[in-house]
Write a protein that holds these residues in place. Structure first.
Motif, PDB file in Angstrom:
ATOM      1  N   LEU A  45       0.928  -1.244  -0.081  1.00 19.54           N
ATOM      2  CA  LEU A  45      -0.151  -0.129   0.200  1.00 19.54           C
ATOM      3  C   LEU A  45       0.797   1.194  -0.078  1.00 19.54           C
ATOM      4  N   ASN A  46       1.949   1.197   0.655  1.00 20.77           N
ATOM      5  CA  ASN A  46       2.727   2.445   0.659  1.00 20.77           C
ATOM      6  C   ASN A  46       3.561   2.725  -0.511  1.00 20.77           C
ATOM      7  N   ILE A  47       3.849   1.552  -1.401  1.00 26.48           N
ATOM      8  CA  ILE A  47       4.386   1.547  -2.934  1.00 26.48           C
ATOM      9  C   ILE A  47       3.504   2.376  -3.662  1.00 26.48           C
ATOM     10  N   PHE A  76      -1.881   3.946   2.083  1.00 21.03           N
ATOM     11  CA  PHE A  76      -1.224   3.479   3.307  1.00 21.03           C
ATOM     12  C   PHE A  76      -1.916   3.821   4.360  1.00 21.03           C
ATOM     13  N   ILE A  77      -2.431   5.134   4.444  1.00 24.70           N
ATOM     14  CA  ILE A  77      -3.101   5.576   5.654  1.00 24.70           C
ATOM     15  C   ILE A  77      -4.525   4.791   5.921  1.00 24.70           C
ATOM     16  N   TYR A  95       3.119  -3.470  10.672  1.00 23.71           N
ATOM     17  CA  TYR A  95       2.343  -2.593   9.346  1.00 23.71           C
ATOM     18  C   TYR A  95       3.247  -1.534   8.803  1.00 23.71           C
ATOM     19  N   SER A  96       3.906  -0.654   9.868  1.00 24.73           N
ATOM     20  CA  SER A  96       4.679   0.545   9.620  1.00 24.73           C
ATOM     21  C   SER A  96       5.856   0.282   8.929  1.00 24.73           C
ATOM     22  N   TYR A  97       6.263  -1.128   8.896  1.00 23.52           N
ATOM     23  CA  TYR A  97       7.717  -1.634   8.333  1.00 23.52           C
ATOM     24  C   TYR A  97       7.656  -1.180   6.863  1.00 23.52           C
TER      25      TYR A  97
END
Length: 406
Positions: free
Chosen positions: A56-58, A64-65, A100-102
């Motif tokens: 999701l961050n990618i 991601f949020i 998850y924050s990784y």
């Protein structure tokens, strides 16, 4: 370019998977040891949570949020279920959020995930040790630490960075930075000795005492039963003082620190050799210090002494030059030398670097003589080995001062 990005992305992805898996494995072992019947999941679940955060961050920071929000709702339902079963711990939920924050942390620095994992492992595996430590800590010390943080984090940034104090060529900001650095170094030694190594013995007292305050250590140990080990510990406290001063000087003035590396390290090794020579089997009794170096009174007194020493040094160097500075160094050595040395390494004076190095060495030598006198007086002149070895170290330190005058 495409291949470089792909390899970099693959490396980050593998790191997230590995540490997500390891985090789940660590939590699984902990939950099994506690025989916890209600779990979010363990190894595979936490691996997928880490992967979800990464993907999701990618794709999008906003996504991601959103993923974080969806997980929060799921964990809320899980926690309500736990409450219904009379279970109120949120450890699993907190670890899941960190896992998850990784996915986002790996973009900031590849070192953040290993550090976070180590913190998780330490906290989970040290539950009972942490609880025991919390019971031992005095509430007054926590209040003192909180006050110090306020003065450091809140007051420090708003202090003037310009020289606004008359006759002092150092800004209030730099003065308080010096207070924070010296107090923090002493505080680490104090905490280690009081809470982690309280029963480790006289030798540890000497070593950590050299970081905390070699003068205070000399007074404390000189009151103990006469023993070669005690006398050796007094000497090693002074030896560690040389390394402590070298570190403090390096933080504020690397040029002077480079010039003092050889004198201070050689004096440390000589002190260590004397300690090893004196060391014999004896009553390795424990000893500690009751005064917290973060106490506000101590910090303000240090800052006041710093300003006074800086003003006096400015006056002396301006009107009397190097000779006046050497006389001042000799006198100051019979007090607290830290404020004086810090004023030397941070200020701007009308003398050369060699003159400043001589002044530092003379002050340290004078301080060693003071400690020798303390060792004699407080032991009722029984600790002759400690006395004469401290005098010997003072002479060697003065010899280095003479060397820099040539």
């Amino acid at each position: 370019m495409f291949e470089t990005i792909s390899i970099n992305l693959l490396f980050k992805f593998l790191m997230v998977i590995i540490f997500g898996f390891l985090t789940g494995l660590e939590l699984r072992e902990y939950l099994y040891s506690k025989k916890e019947p209600i779990t979010i999941g363990t190894t595979r679940t936490f691996t997928f949570i880490a992967i979800l955060g990464f993907v999701l961050n990618i794709i999008s920071k906003n996504l991601f949020i959103v993923g974080f929000g969806v997980l929060s709702l799921f964990f809320l339902v899980f926690y309500l279920y736990k409450i219904n079963k009379n279970k109120r711990g949120i450890l699993q939920i907190l670890v899941a959020f960190i896992t998850y924050s990784y996915g986002a942390l790996v973009d900031m620095s590849i070192f953040l995930i290993p550090l976070m994992y180590v913190a998780i492992v330490f906290t989970i595996s040290s539950k009972y040790k942490i609880a025991k430590l919390a019971q031992k800590i005095d509430n007054e010390e926590l209040v003192t630490f909180a006050k110090f943080l306020i003065l450091s984090v809140i007051i420090l940034p708003i202090l003037p960075k310009e020289n606004v104090i008359p006759y002092v060529s150092i800004s209030p900001f730099k003065i308080w930075i010096a207070v924070v650095v010296v107090s923090s170094i002493s505080y680490i030694s104090y905490i280690l000795q009081k809470y982690f190594l309280a029963s480790a013995g006289i030798v540890v007292t000497g070593i950590l005492g050299g970081v905390y305050s070699s003068t205070a250590t000399t007074v404390v140990l000189a009151k103990k039963t006469l023993d070669n080990l005690v006398e050796g510990s007094i000497v090693i406290a002074t030896g560690v003082m040389y390394l402590r001063l070298l570190v403090i000087i390096a933080i504020f003035n690397m040029t002077l620190a480079k010039s003092l590396i050889i004198p201070f390290t050689s004096l440390f090794f000589i002190s260590f050799a004397i300690f090893m020579f004196l060391r014999e089997r004896g009553n390795n009794i424990s000893s500690s210090f009751d005064s917290n170096p973060l106490e506000m009174e101590v910090a303000f007194i240090f800052a006041g002494l710093f300003i006074v020493m800086a003003a006096i040094t400015q006056f002396v160097t301006t009107h009397f030059g190097n000779l006046g500075l050497q006389i001042l160094s000799t006198i100051v050595g019979f007090t607290d030398i830290d404020p004086f040395i810090l004023s030397l390494v941070q200020g701007k004076y009308s003398v050369s670097n060699n003159d400043l190095i001589q002044a530092i060495l003379i002050a340290v030598a004078s301080n060693n003589i003071l400690k020798a006198i303390y060792a004699g007086i407080f032991s009722k002149w029984k600790m002759k080995k400690a006395f004469w070895n401290l005098i010997f170290l003072a002479i060697l330190t003065l010899a280095w001062a003479v060397f820099y005058s040539i």
